[in-house]
Design a protein around this motif. Structure first.
Motif, PDB file in Angstrom:
ATOM      1  N   SER A   1       0.818  -1.226   0.000  1.00 19.90           N
ATOM      2  CA  SER A   1       0.000   0.000   0.000  1.00 19.90           C
ATOM      3  C   SER A   1       0.842   1.262   0.000  1.00 19.90           C
ATOM      4  CB  SER A   1      -0.930   0.003   1.221  1.00 19.90           C
ATOM      5  OG  SER A   1      -0.176  -0.030   2.424  1.00 19.90           O
ATOM      6  N   GLY A   2       2.149   1.123  -0.083  1.00 22.30           N
ATOM      7  CA  GLY A   2       3.022   2.286  -0.180  1.00 22.30           C
ATOM      8  C   GLY A   2       3.288   2.979   1.147  1.00 22.30           C
ATOM      9  N   LYS A   3       3.088   2.313   2.262  1.00 19.24           N
ATOM     10  CA  LYS A   3       3.354   2.930   3.569  1.00 19.24           C
ATOM     11  C   LYS A   3       4.849   3.026   3.863  1.00 19.24           C
ATOM     12  CE  LYS A   3      -0.943   3.479   4.628  1.00 19.24           C
ATOM     13  NZ  LYS A   3      -1.545   4.859   4.742  1.00 19.24           N
ATOM     14  N   GLY A   4       5.647   2.310   3.100  1.00 23.53           N
ATOM     15  CA  GLY A   4       7.097   2.394   3.232  1.00 23.53           C
ATOM     16  C   GLY A   4       7.756   2.008   1.924  1.00 23.53           C
ATOM     17  N   ARG A   5       8.967   2.530   1.683  1.00 24.09           N
ATOM     18  CA  ARG A   5       9.633   2.259   0.417  1.00 24.09           C
ATOM     19  C   ARG A   5      10.318   0.898   0.405  1.00 24.09           C
ATOM     20  NH1 ARG A   5      11.535   7.537   1.527  1.00 24.09           N
ATOM     21  NH2 ARG A   5      13.662   6.725   1.874  1.00 24.09           N
ATOM     22  N   ARG A   6      10.666   0.395   1.592  1.00 24.22           N
ATOM     23  CA  ARG A   6      11.412  -0.852   1.663  1.00 24.22           C
ATOM     24  C   ARG A   6      11.034  -1.591   2.947  1.00 24.22           C
ATOM     25  NH1 ARG A   6      15.255  -2.004  -1.813  1.00 24.22           N
ATOM     26  NH2 ARG A   6      16.654  -3.781  -1.412  1.00 24.22           N
ATOM     27  N   LEU A   7      11.188  -2.927   2.922  1.00 22.42           N
ATOM     28  CA  LEU A   7      10.818  -3.762   4.054  1.00 22.42           C
ATOM     29  C   LEU A   7      12.003  -4.614   4.480  1.00 22.42           C
ATOM     30  CD1 LEU A   7       8.824  -5.246   5.997  1.00 22.42           C
ATOM     31  CD2 LEU A   7       8.242  -6.733   4.049  1.00 22.42           C
ATOM     32  N   LEU A   8      12.276  -4.632   5.785  1.00 20.26           N
ATOM     33  CA  LEU A   8      13.275  -5.533   6.349  1.00 20.26           C
ATOM     34  C   LEU A   8      12.551  -6.601   7.154  1.00 20.26           C
ATOM     35  CD1 LEU A   8      16.172  -6.418   7.141  1.00 20.26           C
ATOM     36  CD2 LEU A   8      15.964  -4.874   9.116  1.00 20.26           C
ATOM     37  N   ILE A   9      12.826  -7.868   6.821  1.00 21.64           N
ATOM     38  CA  ILE A   9      12.306  -8.985   7.605  1.00 21.64           C
ATOM     39  C   ILE A   9      13.445  -9.456   8.499  1.00 21.64           C
ATOM     40  CG2 ILE A   9      11.197 -11.243   7.543  1.00 21.64           C
ATOM     41  CD1 ILE A   9      10.324 -10.640   4.687  1.00 21.64           C
ATOM     42  N   SER A  10      13.330  -9.222   9.785  1.00 20.65           N
ATOM     43  CA  SER A  10      14.421  -9.500  10.719  1.00 20.65           C
ATOM     44  C   SER A  10      14.173 -10.785  11.500  1.00 20.65           C
ATOM     45  CB  SER A  10      14.573  -8.333  11.706  1.00 20.65           C
ATOM     46  OG  SER A  10      15.609  -8.588  12.632  1.00 20.65           O
ATOM     47  N   GLY A  11      15.213 -11.629  11.538  1.00 18.32           N
ATOM     48  CA  GLY A  11      15.128 -12.857  12.316  1.00 18.32           C
ATOM     49  C   GLY A  11      14.696 -14.065  11.521  1.00 18.32           C
ATOM     50  N   VAL A  12      14.960 -14.082  10.221  1.00 14.61           N
ATOM     51  CA  VAL A  12      14.591 -15.224   9.381  1.00 14.61           C
ATOM     52  C   VAL A  12      15.535 -16.387   9.684  1.00 14.61           C
ATOM     53  CG1 VAL A  12      14.396 -16.066   7.004  1.00 14.61           C
ATOM     54  CG2 VAL A  12      13.652 -13.746   7.584  1.00 14.61           C
TER      55      VAL A  12
END
Length: 272
Positions: free
Chosen positions: A127-138
């Protein structure tokens, strides 16, 4: 024939000896010297003198009793504070709600630990709430293709805008790796996604390292707790209590930890 004068002298001498003996005995009693009593036990004077002297010493202070009462009172106060704190913590958690339309930020960070967290973070990115996503703890053994399939993310979105952190193994590691990622990209605002019960401790650890970054919590609520039903749900009480003790531990260690960040690089999702 007995001489009257000699007899009188002998009587006087005997009387004098008796008086001297009684005088010595009285002085010994007054002075407190021990002498055998009639029943064979030792005592001072007529026995009453010794009792009076013992009474003047008074009772000894019971230091162990005072120490025991102090420890008991301190333990009771600490116990009440712990229980009251848990009630406050559970009440705060139960009233956290997922924002319907949160304001946008520079980027999004999601801490692994549940499918709903990943779904919520991906929806925010779409939805464009942020430009990039970090998935931490994979999990280090999980491949990017497997993660993409679980999330249902499009190839284009997954390859362009999602980074994977496999170094973090707990909330402290999440904060350290996230802080490094934020500083690398010079982000000034972050949407933090995790479960509601996990949010207080996550914010505490994040803010320790990201002092100038605006953190916007996005709590994921799996089940409603604001109606007080958690009180009769053993699983909910267990989760809240466990998280409460971890939160207290995080608060206690705050003055003793620094702001050193790890140098392990965060991998991009397309580096598989």
């Amino acid at each position: 024939m007995i001489d009257p004068a000699s007899s009188s002298s002998a009587i006087d001498a005997s009387v004098a000896r008796d008086r001297k003996a009684r005088t010595s005995l009285s002085i010994a009693a007054i002075a407190g010297y021990e002498r055998p009593s009639r029943d064979g036990r030792k005592g001072g004077g007529d026995g009453e003198m010794e009792l009076d002297r013992a009474d003047t010493r008074g009772p000894r202070p019971n230091r162990l009793g005072w120490l025991g009462r102090t420890i008991l009172a301190t333990s009771a106060i600490a116990g009440l504070a712990f229980v009251a704190g848990f009630g406050w913590f559970a009440n705060q958690i139960s009233h956290l709600q997922t924002p319907a339309d949160p304001p946008g930020a520079d980027a999004i960070i999601v801490l692994t630990g549940g499918q709903f967290r990943l779904d919520a973070a991906l929806d925010l990115l779409r939805s464009g709430k942020g430009r990039r996503l970090l998935i931490s703890g994979v999990n280090p053994v999980a491949r990017d293709s497997e993660l993409k399939a679980v999330m249902g993310a499009e190839d284009r979105l997954f390859s362009c805008c999602i980074d994977i952190d496999r170094a973090a193994i707990d909330t402290i590691g999440n904060a350290a790796e996230s802080a490094k990622w934020v500083n690398e990209h010079a982000y000034s605002s972050i949407i933090l996604v995790t479960n509601n019960y996990h949010m207080p401790r996550s914010l505490l650890e994040m803010r320790r390292l990201l002092k100038t970054t605006e953190l916007r919590p996005y709590p994921v609520v799996n089940s409603r707790l604001d109606d007080g039903s958690w009180l009769v749900k053993p699983d909910a009480v267990r989760v809240l209590f466990t998280e409460y003790t971890k939160f207290l531990t995080a608060v206690a260690r705050s003055p003793f930890v620094g702001t050193t960040q790890p140098s392990v690089p965060t991998r991009s999702a397309n580096a598989d």
